[in-house]
Design a protein around this motif. Structure first.
Motif, PDB file in Angstrom:
ATOM      1  N   LEU A 192       0.826  -1.207   0.000  1.00 38.76           N
ATOM      2  CA  LEU A 192       0.000   0.000   0.000  1.00 38.76           C
ATOM      3  C   LEU A 192       0.861   1.260   0.000  1.00 38.76           C
ATOM      4  N   ALA A 193       1.891   1.258   0.800  1.00 43.26           N
ATOM      5  CA  ALA A 193       2.766   2.431   0.876  1.00 43.26           C
ATOM      6  C   ALA A 193       3.476   2.669  -0.447  1.00 43.26           C
ATOM      7  N   ASP A 194       3.906   1.603  -1.083  1.00 42.86           N
ATOM      8  CA  ASP A 194       4.561   1.747  -2.386  1.00 42.86           C
ATOM      9  C   ASP A 194       3.603   2.341  -3.414  1.00 42.86           C
ATOM     10  N   ALA A 195       2.351   1.941  -3.325  1.00 37.72           N
ATOM     11  CA  ALA A 195       1.373   2.385  -4.318  1.00 37.72           C
ATOM     12  C   ALA A 195       0.902   3.815  -4.059  1.00 37.72           C
ATOM     13  N   ASP A 196       0.597   4.131  -2.800  1.00 38.60           N
ATOM     14  CA  ASP A 196      -0.071   5.399  -2.518  1.00 38.60           C
ATOM     15  C   ASP A 196       0.651   6.269  -1.507  1.00 38.60           C
ATOM     16  N   GLY A 197       1.883   5.909  -1.179  1.00 35.73           N
ATOM     17  CA  GLY A 197       2.591   6.677  -0.168  1.00 35.73           C
ATOM     18  C   GLY A 197       2.122   6.317   1.229  1.00 35.73           C
ATOM     19  N   ILE A 198       2.748   6.942   2.212  1.00 31.39           N
ATOM     20  CA  ILE A 198       2.460   6.591   3.601  1.00 31.39           C
ATOM     21  C   ILE A 198       1.003   6.909   3.939  1.00 31.39           C
ATOM     22  N   ALA A 199       0.438   7.886   3.246  1.00 33.72           N
ATOM     23  CA  ALA A 199      -0.960   8.245   3.499  1.00 33.72           C
ATOM     24  C   ALA A 199      -1.898   7.118   3.075  1.00 33.72           C
ATOM     25  N   GLY A 200      -1.425   6.250   2.191  1.00 36.44           N
ATOM     26  CA  GLY A 200      -2.249   5.132   1.747  1.00 36.44           C
ATOM     27  C   GLY A 200      -2.291   3.976   2.728  1.00 36.44           C
ATOM     28  N   VAL A 201      -1.520   4.104   3.812  1.00 30.86           N
ATOM     29  CA  VAL A 201      -1.476   3.041   4.808  1.00 30.86           C
ATOM     30  C   VAL A 201      -2.402   3.376   5.968  1.00 30.86           C
ATOM     31  N   SER A 202      -3.592   2.822   5.934  1.00 37.08           N
ATOM     32  CA  SER A 202      -4.489   2.951   7.077  1.00 37.08           C
ATOM     33  C   SER A 202      -4.764   1.553   7.612  1.00 37.08           C
ATOM     34  N   MET A 203      -5.081   1.489   8.863  1.00 42.60           N
ATOM     35  CA  MET A 203      -5.355   0.182   9.459  1.00 42.60           C
ATOM     36  C   MET A 203      -6.468  -0.514   8.701  1.00 42.60           C
ATOM     37  N   ALA A 204      -7.487   0.241   8.336  1.00 42.18           N
ATOM     38  CA  ALA A 204      -8.600  -0.341   7.590  1.00 42.18           C
ATOM     39  C   ALA A 204      -8.125  -0.846   6.231  1.00 42.18           C
ATOM     40  N   GLY A 205      -7.307  -0.076   5.567  1.00 46.16           N
ATOM     41  CA  GLY A 205      -6.823  -0.474   4.255  1.00 46.16           C
ATOM     42  C   GLY A 205      -5.965  -1.727   4.309  1.00 46.16           C
ATOM     43  N   VAL A 206      -5.069  -1.765   5.267  1.00 44.61           N
ATOM     44  CA  VAL A 206      -4.213  -2.939   5.411  1.00 44.61           C
ATOM     45  C   VAL A 206      -5.062  -4.167   5.728  1.00 44.61           C
ATOM     46  N   ALA A 207      -6.001  -3.997   6.633  1.00 41.38           N
ATOM     47  CA  ALA A 207      -6.868  -5.110   7.014  1.00 41.38           C
ATOM     48  C   ALA A 207      -7.634  -5.636   5.806  1.00 41.38           C
TER      49      ALA A 207
END
Lengths: 248, 248
Positions: A41-56
DNA sequence: ACCTGAACACCGTTCAAGT
DNA sequence: ACCTGAACACCGTTCAAGT
């Protein structure tokens, strides 16, 4: 002595020490899966793309299930910063100077490929299995130089810092925030600066800017600049080794 | 040429270029007030203590009023990173090596006093009036060494990076995240690591840990360590100056 | 023991409305 | 032109309830 000086829970898990769970349903995840998903996720959208919900969602689980594996999002970022590092280059048979150069360049390349690391790394001490493997290999490469362990650790941390700085500078030159304002490269950086610099308050810098310091073909991102600073450091190390009476 | 290559709006404002507003009520704030309030909050409660609502409350305004002065919170952080820097030491009459050492140490001290800078600084290019004043003074101190402008800028960025790394390492040794786990200093750091390191996979590092690399009286935070890396760099600079035929 | 779903407190940012 | 207040979309984290 084993229980008293324990590592933080995430770090334990980074080293593969999952708690021995016996009863109940088997876990569907482990820290490595979660970390890998977060890195994608971070590679795709940057650190802002890393949310707990998104990772889950990416590992197919409810957001709150992640808290079975990590205590907080900060812990997740710590694990990511370690796991993103590939295996270090092999020092076998290489002269120390060549290896240190390759090692530092490889470390910088990690950050160029994963710029989000720059936003977490500097405050996180390297205690994970990957980062410490890098440290181990650098120490190996310094065998025969006469440097003691403390000196080797200091060399490693200095080189790591240099890699980080260089990556940050290279990244800043292409920072979207500046592209937004129409500044796309080193060239415009200098021109924009010239407008704002008072030659009386900033005599040396404004002369340098008018002289075109920031207008080089590739400017900051130049590989020459990376080598410039790196060789400064390696020259220093070489002097130290000479003082210690080690072989070059 | 003046309009085309413009700086980002925040940066313009950092340089005192407030938009010439004519009609309507006079502004109650300016960027400097907002930035100062944000820095106070960050000093007190860390970067997590800096919220738009919190900053607004501190300057006596509704949260949304801040958007008259900055485009986003990220812009605020950029302004903070510049404004937190005091005036650089005066280079007048100092030999270059002594000045560079003092300059680097002063820069590191900023981050030890304001650790939150570490969480924003590395990705932000130094384009504000304070950071560029530091750059100007360092360039002045290198007069007579024979280094050209580009080399001086590279020296500055390398030293800045070193200051940042050293501060980060020093800060990590006292990181609350590790104190939470009962690790308070360099001593425990090493002991905790010993438990987890496989001597076969990490031969050099685990030997070093058993030998007590991380168990020195003050360990990472030692001033000796700061000088160690700094002198590595300055030795490198000195060699370069010698090659250029400048005076020491 | 693991996972879910609802809920909580908080966040940055927008926009229309006031002066 | 500046500021406010309500509102929006989102966030990390908790906790009781299910299996």
């Amino acid at each position: 002595m084993d229980q008293d000086r324990s590592l933080p829970p995430v770090v334990e898990r980074m080293w593969g020490r999952e708690p021995a769970s016996r009863r109940g349903p088997r876990p569907r995840l482990d820290l490595a899966m979660i970390t890998a998903a977060a890195i994608e996720l971070a590679d795709a959208d940057g650190i802002a793309g890393v949310s707990m919900a998104g990772v889950a969602a990416r590992v197919g689980v409810a957001a709150t299930a992640l808290y079975r594996y990590i205590d907080s999002k900060e812990d997740l970022l710590t694990a990511m910063a370690d796991a993103v590092a590939p295996l270090p280059p092999d020092p076998a048979g290489q002269p120390w100077r060549g290896y240190l150069a390759a090692w530092t360049r490889a470390q910088r390349d990690i950050m160029l490929e994963h710029p989000w690391v720059l936003t977490i790394s500097p405050l996180v001490p390297p205690m994970g299995p990957r980062r410490l493997l890098w440290l181990d290999r650098l120490m190996a490469a310094l065998d025969g130089t006469g440097l003691d362990d403390g000196e080797r650790v200091n060399v490693a941390s200095t080189l790591t810092g240099y890699a980080l700085t260089d990556a940050a500078v290279a990244f800043a030159a292409g920072d979207p925030a500046y592209e937004k304002a129409g500044i796309s490269g080193a060239d415009d950086f200098g021109a924009a600066l010239a407008d704002v610099l008072d030659p009386e308050a900033y005599p040396h810098l404004s002369a340098a800017v008018r002289g075109g310091v920031f207008s080089g073909a590739v400017g900051w991102v130049d590989d020459e600049d990376f080598l410039f600073g790196l060789n400064l450091l390696l020259d220093g190390v070489e002097q130290l080794i000479a003082r210690r009476g080690g072989v070059g």
